[in-house]
Write a protein that holds these residues in place. Structure first.
Motif, PDB file in Angstrom:
ATOM      1  N   ILE A   1       0.856  -1.187   0.000  1.00 57.37           N
ATOM      2  CA  ILE A   1       0.000   0.000   0.000  1.00 57.37           C
ATOM      3  C   ILE A   1       0.892   1.237   0.000  1.00 57.37           C
ATOM      4  CG2 ILE A   1      -1.864   1.206   1.187  1.00 57.37           C
ATOM      5  CD1 ILE A   1      -2.370  -1.505   2.666  1.00 57.37           C
ATOM      6  N   THR A   2       0.725   2.074  -1.007  1.00 59.80           N
ATOM      7  CA  THR A   2       1.545   3.275  -1.152  1.00 59.80           C
ATOM      8  C   THR A   2       0.751   4.506  -0.750  1.00 59.80           C
ATOM      9  OG1 THR A   2       2.751   2.295  -3.007  1.00 59.80           O
ATOM     10  CG2 THR A   2       2.862   4.691  -2.786  1.00 59.80           C
ATOM     11  N   THR A   3       1.304   5.288   0.165  1.00 61.49           N
ATOM     12  CA  THR A   3       0.717   6.583   0.514  1.00 61.49           C
ATOM     13  C   THR A   3       1.690   7.658   0.060  1.00 61.49           C
ATOM     14  OG1 THR A   3      -0.262   5.566   2.479  1.00 61.49           O
ATOM     15  CG2 THR A   3      -0.283   7.975   2.363  1.00 61.49           C
ATOM     16  N   ASP A   4       1.313   8.375  -0.983  1.00 63.24           N
ATOM     17  CA  ASP A   4       2.210   9.377  -1.564  1.00 63.24           C
ATOM     18  C   ASP A   4       2.012  10.712  -0.858  1.00 63.24           C
ATOM     19  OD1 ASP A   4       3.917  10.839  -3.086  1.00 63.24           O
ATOM     20  OD2 ASP A   4       2.853  10.549  -4.985  1.00 63.24           O
ATOM     21  N   LEU A   5       3.075  11.195  -0.206  1.00 69.46           N
ATOM     22  CA  LEU A   5       2.991  12.458   0.523  1.00 69.46           C
ATOM     23  C   LEU A   5       3.564  13.610  -0.271  1.00 69.46           C
ATOM     24  CD1 LEU A   5       4.067  11.078   4.027  1.00 69.46           C
ATOM     25  CD2 LEU A   5       1.753  11.326   3.102  1.00 69.46           C
TER      26      LEU A   5
ATOM     27  N   GLU B   1       7.739  12.438  -0.202  1.00 74.19           N
ATOM     28  CA  GLU B   1       8.185  11.108   0.184  1.00 74.19           C
ATOM     29  C   GLU B   1       6.984  10.176   0.138  1.00 74.19           C
ATOM     30  OE1 GLU B   1       9.826  11.188   4.134  1.00 74.19           O
ATOM     31  OE2 GLU B   1       8.278  12.528   4.865  1.00 74.19           O
TER      32      GLU B   1
ATOM     33  N   THR C   1       9.297   4.230   5.129  1.00 74.00           N
ATOM     34  CA  THR C   1       9.213   5.534   4.466  1.00 74.00           C
ATOM     35  C   THR C   1      10.389   5.680   3.510  1.00 74.00           C
ATOM     36  OG1 THR C   1      10.426   6.596   6.273  1.00 74.00           O
ATOM     37  CG2 THR C   1       8.031   6.649   6.397  1.00 74.00           C
TER      38      THR C   1
ATOM     39  N   ILE D   1      -5.201   9.763   3.730  1.00 71.95           N
ATOM     40  CA  ILE D   1      -4.032  10.198   4.496  1.00 71.95           C
ATOM     41  C   ILE D   1      -3.157  11.154   3.685  1.00 71.95           C
ATOM     42  CG2 ILE D   1      -1.857   9.364   5.511  1.00 71.95           C
ATOM     43  CD1 ILE D   1      -3.441   6.890   6.466  1.00 71.95           C
ATOM     44  N   SER D   2      -2.980  10.853   2.408  1.00 72.86           N
ATOM     45  CA  SER D   2      -2.125  11.728   1.595  1.00 72.86           C
ATOM     46  C   SER D   2      -2.774  13.096   1.371  1.00 72.86           C
ATOM     47  CB  SER D   2      -1.792  11.067   0.252  1.00 72.86           C
ATOM     48  OG  SER D   2      -2.951  10.901  -0.518  1.00 72.86           O
TER      49      SER D   2
ATOM     50  N   PRO E   1      10.091  14.328   9.357  1.00 76.19           N
ATOM     51  CA  PRO E   1       9.349  15.519   8.952  1.00 76.19           C
ATOM     52  C   PRO E   1       7.882  15.411   9.369  1.00 76.19           C
ATOM     53  CG  PRO E   1      10.501  14.477   7.105  1.00 76.19           C
ATOM     54  CD  PRO E   1      10.595  13.550   8.254  1.00 76.19           C
TER      55      PRO E   1
ATOM     56  N   ALA F   1       1.480  11.065   8.709  1.00 74.34           N
ATOM     57  CA  ALA F   1       1.024   9.914   7.926  1.00 74.34           C
ATOM     58  C   ALA F   1       1.167   8.611   8.715  1.00 74.34           C
ATOM     59  CB  ALA F   1       1.802   9.826   6.615  1.00 74.34           C
ATOM     60  N   LEU F   2       2.282   8.445   9.394  1.00 73.23           N
ATOM     61  CA  LEU F   2       2.489   7.220  10.172  1.00 73.23           C
ATOM     62  C   LEU F   2       1.475   7.136  11.319  1.00 73.23           C
ATOM     63  CD1 LEU F   2       6.410   7.106  10.305  1.00 73.23           C
ATOM     64  CD2 LEU F   2       4.898   5.710   8.897  1.00 73.23           C
TER      65      LEU F   2
ATOM     66  N   ALA G   1      -5.275   5.233   2.044  1.00 71.42           N
ATOM     67  CA  ALA G   1      -4.022   5.864   1.601  1.00 71.42           C
ATOM     68  C   ALA G   1      -4.304   7.234   0.976  1.00 71.42           C
ATOM     69  CB  ALA G   1      -3.305   4.962   0.599  1.00 71.42           C
TER      70      ALA G   1
ATOM     71  N   THR H   1       5.074  15.785   7.746  1.00 72.43           N
ATOM     72  CA  THR H   1       4.172  15.007   6.897  1.00 72.43           C
ATOM     73  C   THR H   1       4.310  13.510   7.158  1.00 72.43           C
ATOM     74  OG1 THR H   1       5.868  15.096   5.181  1.00 72.43           O
ATOM     75  CG2 THR H   1       4.053  16.671   5.000  1.00 72.43           C
ATOM     76  N   ARG H   2       5.558  13.081   7.388  1.00 69.43           N
ATOM     77  CA  ARG H   2       5.778  11.654   7.642  1.00 69.43           C
ATOM     78  C   ARG H   2       5.208  11.261   8.997  1.00 69.43           C
ATOM     79  NH1 ARG H   2      11.811   9.875   8.196  1.00 69.43           N
ATOM     80  NH2 ARG H   2      11.889  10.755   6.101  1.00 69.43           N
TER      81      ARG H   2
ATOM     82  N   MET I   1       5.546  -0.636   8.343  1.00 74.19           N
ATOM     83  CA  MET I   1       5.556   0.570   7.517  1.00 74.19           C
ATOM     84  C   MET I   1       6.991   1.002   7.226  1.00 74.19           C
ATOM     85  SD  MET I   1       2.346   2.912   8.707  1.00 74.19           S
ATOM     86  CE  MET I   1       2.578   2.789  10.476  1.00 74.19           C
TER      87      MET I   1
ATOM     88  N   TRP J   1      -1.927   6.174   9.879  1.00 72.24           N
ATOM     89  CA  TRP J   1      -2.005   4.750   9.548  1.00 72.24           C
ATOM     90  C   TRP J   1      -2.152   3.910  10.813  1.00 72.24           C
ATOM     91  CZ3 TRP J   1      -3.618   2.050   5.795  1.00 72.24           C
ATOM     92  CH2 TRP J   1      -3.439   2.451   4.472  1.00 72.24           C
ATOM     93  N   GLU J   2      -1.397   4.259  11.858  1.00 72.86           N
ATOM     94  CA  GLU J   2      -1.518   3.521  13.125  1.00 72.86           C
ATOM     95  C   GLU J   2      -2.940   3.628  13.664  1.00 72.86           C
ATOM     96  OE1 GLU J   2       0.497   1.590  14.640  1.00 72.86           O
ATOM     97  OE2 GLU J   2       2.440   1.960  13.706  1.00 72.86           O
TER      98      GLU J   2
ATOM     99  N   VAL K   1       5.048   6.650   2.071  1.00 73.08           N
ATOM    100  CA  VAL K   1       4.945   5.668   3.147  1.00 73.08           C
ATOM    101  C   VAL K   1       4.456   4.377   2.510  1.00 73.08           C
ATOM    102  CG1 VAL K   1       3.760   5.021   5.275  1.00 73.08           C
ATOM    103  CG2 VAL K   1       4.477   7.390   4.925  1.00 73.08           C
TER     104      VAL K   1
END
Lengths: 84, 305
Positions: A10-14, A17, A30, B284-285, B255, B261-262, B281, B257-258, A28, B265-266, A19
């Motif tokens: 599963i790709t989460t595009d930020l 970067e 990154t 979250i993005s 960062p 996002a993490l 996904a 955003t990371r 997970m 997801w948790e 995840v």
């Protein structure tokens, strides 16, 4: 040899970067901006990925090649990519 | 017994299942305060008869998932999952506009079967465009603030501090978010507080009079900490990620955003279906750039409504 994303990851595009969530381990990962560029360029050969990195970032082929090999090895070890 | 229950605009259609199962599902899913315009997705819960739906097929995967107080063994496959409980079993099959949750009759109600049924409804709602989040939440003029973080990070306590600062409660433990509108809906019936959080309740509440649950938590009604009729929903405008007071140093880094996002997801947990995974996904993005993000240890966090 061509690298491709594991189909179920599963790709989460930020934007800068990504995840990645592995469906089996639910771990997970990154990837930074360069890693994201590689991930989104898959499927591709090492040569194509190297050319993509050199064309996108301010790096020499030697620098990019070293980083790329390390990244592909980590992705492979984590089960995130497959080779064909 | 056949009955339709609206769930955030979707229809939860209970067809021919035992009254105690139907009652159990309604207790969890029927929130009249969150009535929304009709959404075309339907979740049918019905009795499975005849041949057992095979779970092992091409692309199937085994999972062990925590649902309520149980660890469920689940086999997912493209388009659904099967969960055998003892006794009973649940099969969930997703279609383009309907998910069918088939319950194999077992006679008496069993809590694991109820948990498996609930997993089916939850997966269906994920597929329909909703995202569940284990989070505390408050609301104010700015919108809804979500408090995320691992168990023990201080979500409930921080939420109570925000109430003291003038915010209104949305949820103490769980919210559903609409991935299209970024609206959060409180999805718990009461606040369940550990003794350490009780000191942060609004003044004037008689703590000794609160119901004590077997897990040591005290139950506080939302009516006792908010004005009558105060809605428990709103657009998400801020996310606060609370870090543990001590422990995992990797929780510190990264960062914004990371980190966001993490943490999301948790809080969302692992969706079984590929469509639900895409919904989560994408949510979250897209949420990150829309909200104010803050991260702190709970004790050091300066609460604002």
């Amino acid at each position: 040899m061509s690298y491709q994303q594991h189909a179920s990851v599963i790709t989460t595009d930020l934007g800068s970067e990504v995840v990645l969530l592995h469906p089996d381990t639910q771990q997970m990962f990154t990837l930074n901006e360069a890693g994201r560029a590689v991930w989104l360029a898959l499927p591709a050969t090492r040569e194509a990925l190297l050319a993509h990195l050199v064309g996108t970032f301010d790096v020499t082929p030697d620098e990019a090649g070293e980083d790329l090999d390390g990244l592909l090895e980590r992705l492979d070890r984590a089960g995130l990519v497959r080779t064909t | 017994m056949n009955v339709d229950v609206p769930v955030l605009g979707r229809t939860l259609s209970l067809r021919g299942i035992a009254p105690d199962l139907a009652r159990w599902l309604r207790t969890y899913w029927d929130y009249p305060e969150h009535r929304l315009p009709t959404h075309p997705y339907t979740v049918v819960v019905e009795v499975e008869e005849g041949e057992v739906t095979p779970a092992e097929r091409h692309g199937s995967r085994r999972h062990r998932l925590p649902v309520f107080d149980f660890e469920l063994d689940v086999v997912s496959f493209p388009g659904g999952f099967r969960c055998d409980t003892d006794p009973g079993a649940v099969t969930c099959l997703h279609g383009p506009d309907t998910t069918t949750v088939r319950v194999r009759p077992t006679g008496a109600f069993s809590a694991p079967l109820g948990a498996a049924m609930n997993l089916g409804v939850k997966e269906a709602l994920r597929v329909s465009g909703l995202v569940p989040l284990h989070a505390a939440a408050t609301r104010s003029a700015r919108g809804v603030t979500l408090y995320l973080g691992p168990s023990g990070a201080g979500k409930s306590t921080t939420m109570l501090r925000a109430l003291r600062a003038g915010a209104l409660p949305v949820a103490e433990d769980f919210v559903w978010c609409d991935a299209a509108t970024f609206t959060a809906y409180g999805w718990d019936r009461e606040l369940r507080l550990l003794p350490g959080s009780l000191a942060f309740l609004p003044d004037g509440l008689d703590v000794d009079a609160l119901t004590l649950h077997p897990d040591g938590k005290r139950a506080v009604s939302y009516g006792s900490v908010a004005p009558e009729g105060a809605g428990r929903a709103g657009p998400v405008s801020r996310v606060v990620v609370l870090r543990p007071e001590a422990g995992d140093p990797t929780a510190e880094a990264g960062p914004a955003t990371r980190t966001l996002a993490l943490a999301l997801w948790e809080a969302a947990g692992f969706p079984l279906d590929a469509g639900a995974q895409r919904v989560t996904a994408d949510f979250i993005s897209r949420l990150g750039p829309r909200v104010q993000f803050e991260s702190a240890r709970a004790r050091a966090y300066e609460v604002t409504p």
